[in-house]
Design an enzyme around this catalytic site. Structure first.
Site, PDB file in Angstrom:
ATOM      1  N   PHE A 127       2.333   1.527   0.375  1.00 44.70           N
ATOM      2  CA  PHE A 127       0.968   1.874   0.766  1.00 44.70           C
ATOM      3  C   PHE A 127       0.015   1.469  -0.347  1.00 44.70           C
ATOM      4  O   PHE A 127       0.109   1.976  -1.474  1.00 44.70           O
ATOM      5  CB  PHE A 127       0.865   3.381   1.028  1.00 44.70           C
ATOM      6  CG  PHE A 127       1.791   3.844   2.118  1.00 44.70           C
ATOM      7  CD1 PHE A 127       1.359   3.935   3.430  1.00 44.70           C
ATOM      8  CD2 PHE A 127       3.109   4.151   1.825  1.00 44.70           C
ATOM      9  CE1 PHE A 127       2.233   4.333   4.439  1.00 44.70           C
ATOM     10  CE2 PHE A 127       3.988   4.550   2.821  1.00 44.70           C
ATOM     11  CZ  PHE A 127       3.550   4.640   4.131  1.00 44.70           C
ATOM     12  N   LYS A 128      -0.868   0.553  -0.032  1.00 43.52           N
ATOM     13  CA  LYS A 128      -1.901   0.135  -0.988  1.00 43.52           C
ATOM     14  C   LYS A 128      -3.168   0.918  -0.658  1.00 43.52           C
ATOM     15  O   LYS A 128      -3.818   0.681   0.363  1.00 43.52           O
ATOM     16  CB  LYS A 128      -2.144  -1.369  -0.878  1.00 43.52           C
ATOM     17  CG  LYS A 128      -3.191  -1.903  -1.853  1.00 43.52           C
ATOM     18  CD  LYS A 128      -3.460  -3.375  -1.575  1.00 43.52           C
ATOM     19  CE  LYS A 128      -4.537  -3.924  -2.493  1.00 43.52           C
ATOM     20  NZ  LYS A 128      -4.914  -5.309  -2.127  1.00 43.52           N
ATOM     21  N   ILE A 129      -3.496   1.851  -1.520  1.00 38.28           N
ATOM     22  CA  ILE A 129      -4.621   2.753  -1.271  1.00 38.28           C
ATOM     23  C   ILE A 129      -5.819   2.297  -2.087  1.00 38.28           C
ATOM     24  O   ILE A 129      -5.792   2.301  -3.323  1.00 38.28           O
ATOM     25  CB  ILE A 129      -4.252   4.208  -1.636  1.00 38.28           C
ATOM     26  CG1 ILE A 129      -2.958   4.631  -0.920  1.00 38.28           C
ATOM     27  CG2 ILE A 129      -5.408   5.145  -1.299  1.00 38.28           C
ATOM     28  CD1 ILE A 129      -3.030   4.627   0.598  1.00 38.28           C
TER      29      ILE A 129
END
Length: 310
Positions: free
Chosen positions: A171-173
Site C-alpha cells: 500500500f503506497k499511502i
C-alpha cells in the site's frame, strides 16, 4: 523472477523511473537504459516504472510495452521492478498485469478505478475490481492511495482488500495524514499488510517511517539521498536518519512543491545521465530559474545524478 520473490517482503527505496524522451518527444530507449543504470548505482533497492511520475498518461499502449520490456530486459533481475498497470477497466488492468508478470515484473501498482474528475465506482465496484486483478496474477499488488484518483479508500476498506485477496499486500499511502493512515492500516490489517509504504516524493518520510512504513517510493533523481535517511532508520539510528532527512528536506520540498515529475529528468540531464530532459507536450519545461534552484540544492548535497555521467 525467483530471485525477486526471494527478497520479499520488499523494503527500502523503490523510486519511480522517468520515461525518457528525445527533443522530438520520441521514446529514447538508450537513454532509458542509462537512467535505470544510474538509479541502480544510486542505491535503489528496486524501481517502479510507468507510474504517474513516469508520464504514463502520455504514452500509447505500444509505447508502454516498449518501455516495460526495455527496462525489464535491461535490469535482468538486478533489482525488483514494479510495473504500474492502472486502468479504469478491470479486464484491461488484469491483462496489463498478466503481461507485466510474464515479462518479469516483481509487483504491479494500481490505483482504484477512476476517470477524469467525476467518474468513480462505489465500494462494491472497487472490491470486485481488485478481486479480478488478484485472481489474474501471482505477484503482489500495491494499491496506490493518492489524491489524483479522487477515490476515498478507508483504512477498513484497504484492510478488507488485503484480508480477502491474497495478492493485495502493498500500500503506497500519499494522502493527507499519511502517517496516521499507515499506522491505522498496520493495526487493522496485521500480517496481511506486507508492505506499508510512503510516497509523494518523501515529503512526509520521517513521520511515515515512525508510523511503520517499510518502503518509500520517491522520485528518481536522488535515491542516494533517500538511502541516507532510510538505512540508518532501519538500523535503529533514528537521530542519524533525522539529521539526514533535515539535510535532504530542502531538495525533497523543492521537487515536491516547485518541479514535480520534471525534477529527476533535469538532474539526470545536468549530470550527463540522459541527453534530454524533455517532457511530452502539453506538459511544460521547467522555467530556467526553477531549474537553477533545483540544481543548486542538488549540488549542495552532492547528489550522484549530477556527476554520474561525467
Amino acid at each position: 523472477m525467483s530471485q525477486a520473490k526471494a527478497q520479499r517482503p520488499y523494503r527500502g527505496v523503490f523510486p519511480v523511473a522517468p520515461t525518457i524522451f528525445n527533443e522530438r518527444g520520441e521514446l529514447d530507449l538508450d537513454g532509458q537504459r542509462r537512467c535505470i543504470d544510474f538509479m541502480i548505482d544510486a542505491g535503489s533497492n528496486g524501481i517502479c516504472i510507468l507510474a504517474n511520475f513516469s508520464e504514463q498518461f502520455v504514452l500509447t499502449d505500444a509505447e508502454r510495452e516498449s518501455v516495460m520490456h526495455a527496462v525489464l530486459e535491461h535490469v535482468a533481475g538486478r533489482v525488483p521492478v514494479i510495473v504500474t498497470t492502472t486502468h479504469f477497466s478491470s479486464a484491461v488492468c488484469a491483462a496489463r498485469s498478466r503481461q507485466a508478470e510474464a515479462a518479469g515484473a516483481a509487483m504491479v501498482m494500481v490505483m482504484p478505478p477512476y476517470h477524469g474528475a467525476t467518474f468513480r465506482v462505489p465500494e462494491k465496484g472497487i472490491v470486485e475490481f481488485f478481486k479480478v486483478l488478484s485472481d489474474a496474477i501471482n505477484i503482489p499488488i500495491m494499491i496506490q492511495d493518492a489524491p489524483v484518483a479522487g477515490t476515498p479508500l478507508s483504512v477498513e476498506l484497504l484492510a478488507r482488500l488485503a484480508r480477502e485477496f491474497s495478492n493485495v499486500r502493498y500500500f503506497k499511502i500519499e494522502v493527507a495524514g499519511a502517517a496516521a493512515k499507515l499506522r491505522g492500516l498496520i493495526e487493522a490489517g496485521g500480517k496481511d499488510i506486507e508492505g506499508p509504504w510512503d510516497g509523494e516524493e518523501a515529503i512526509t518520510l520521517m513521520a511515515d517511517l515512525d508510523a511503520g512504513a517499510t518502503g518509500a517510493m520517491t522520485g528518481g533523481g536522488y535515491p542516494d539521498g533517500i538511502r541516507q535517511i532510510i538505512d540508518p532508520y532501519f538500523a535503529g539510528k533514528r537521530e542519524e536518519a533525522k539529521a539526514a532527512y533535515e539535510r535532504w528536506l530542502p531538495l525533497i520540498n523543492y521537487e515536491n512543491r516547485q518541479c514535480g515529475l520534471i525534477a529527476c529528468k533535469a538532474m539526470m540531464q545536468a549530470g550527463g545521465v540522459i541527453k534530454s530532459d524533455a517532457v511530452r507536450h502539453p506538459l511544460q519545461p521547467l522555467h530556467p530559474a526553477t531549474r537553477a534552484g533545483l540544481l543548486e540544492l542538488a549540488k549542495e548535497r552532492d547528489a550522484l545524478a549530477l556527476r554520474w555521467g561525467k
